[in-house]
Structure formats: structure tokens, C-alpha cells
Design a protein around this motif. Structure first.
Motif, mmCIF file in Angstrom:
data_model
loop_
_atom_site.group_PDB
_atom_site.id
_atom_site.type_symbol
_atom_site.label_atom_id
_atom_site.label_comp_id
_atom_site.label_asym_id
_atom_site.label_seq_id
_atom_site.Cartn_x
_atom_site.Cartn_y
_atom_site.Cartn_z
ATOM 1 N N ILE A 31 21.410 -38.366 73.740
ATOM 2 C CA ILE A 31 22.499 -37.291 74.054
ATOM 3 C C ILE A 31 23.671 -38.007 74.665
ATOM 4 N N ASP A 45 25.041 -33.419 70.309
ATOM 5 C CA ASP A 45 25.219 -32.056 71.155
ATOM 6 C C ASP A 45 23.993 -31.076 70.866
ATOM 7 N N SER A 46 24.011 -30.028 71.131
ATOM 8 C CA SER A 46 22.672 -29.051 71.117
ATOM 9 C C SER A 46 22.451 -28.710 69.635
ATOM 10 N N LEU A 47 23.559 -28.254 68.965
ATOM 11 C CA LEU A 47 23.604 -28.001 67.756
ATOM 12 C C LEU A 47 23.061 -29.061 66.728
ATOM 13 N N GLN A 48 23.390 -30.375 66.844
ATOM 14 C CA GLN A 48 23.156 -31.607 66.104
ATOM 15 C C GLN A 48 21.743 -31.796 66.340
ATOM 16 N N MET A 49 21.202 -31.521 68.036
ATOM 17 C CA MET A 49 19.835 -31.795 68.189
ATOM 18 C C MET A 49 18.915 -30.952 67.418
ATOM 19 N N VAL A 50 19.232 -29.760 67.201
ATOM 20 C CA VAL A 50 18.488 -28.649 66.679
ATOM 21 C C VAL A 50 18.445 -29.233 65.045
ATOM 22 N N TYR A 63 6.815 -27.217 69.814
ATOM 23 C CA TYR A 63 7.965 -27.213 70.834
ATOM 24 C C TYR A 63 7.504 -26.736 72.156
ATOM 25 N N PHE A 86 12.095 -32.316 77.827
ATOM 26 C CA PHE A 86 13.575 -32.854 77.579
ATOM 27 C C PHE A 86 13.388 -34.368 77.671
ATOM 28 N N LYS A 124 14.778 -38.015 75.433
ATOM 29 C CA LYS A 124 15.853 -38.755 76.141
ATOM 30 C C LYS A 124 16.258 -39.960 75.313
#
Length: 84
Positions: free
Chosen positions: A29, A35-40, A56, A61, A65
Motif C-alpha cells: 500500500i 489504493d482500495s479499488l486497485q487492491m480489490v 477472505y 490486513f 502489508k
């Protein structure tokens, strides 16, 4: 495993210019900038490319990392029951 994770991260952020400097300790990160959308998108791509299903409920988290911690999570899951 880590090399494949790095390739998928580079594809997700659409920038492979720094991939050579990424290592096991690289923060997904803060250093790579996911970012959060890219992580998904990255997690979905990871499932598709590796033919896995991420559990999941057991994903923490801390598992996301760094590149090394994510690779370790995938390996731990594989040892349990082949369900990621």
C-alpha cells in the motif's frame, strides 16, 4: 510466488518501472501505492491468474502489508486444504 505477485501488482497499477526494486519487504500500500479499488482488482486478478480462491474470512490486513506476507499467506492456505 513473489515474482508472480510482483508481476500482477505491476499489471494492476499499470506501471512496471519500479518492479526491480520491489522485494519481500516492499509495502504493497505505502510503497507501491495500491489504493482500495486497485487492491480489490489485484486480489481478483490473483485468484484468476493463480487459479485460487482466497478465503477472505481468514485474510488479515497484515497478510496484505508486504509482498512477502502475501506470499506467506497463500502458502499457508495451500498447506491447510488447498483453499486460498
Amino acid at each position: 510466488m513473489e515474482e508472480r505477485i510482483k508481476q500482477l501488482l505491476a499489471e494492476t497499477i499499470e506501471d512496471s518501472s519500479n518492479i526491480a526494486s520491489w522485494n519481500s519487504d516492499t509495502d504493497i500500500i505505502n510503497e507501491i501505492g495500491l489504493d482500495s479499488l486497485q487492491m480489490v482488482r489485484f486480489l481478483l486478478k490473483l485468484e484468476d491468474e493463480l487459479g485460487i480462491q482466497i478465503d477472505y474470512d481468514n485474510l488479515d490486513f497484515d497478510d496484505l502489508k508486504s509482498i512477502g506476507s502475501l506470499a506467506a499467506f497463500i502458502k499457508r492456505c495451500a498447506k491447510k486444504d488447498a483453499k486460498f
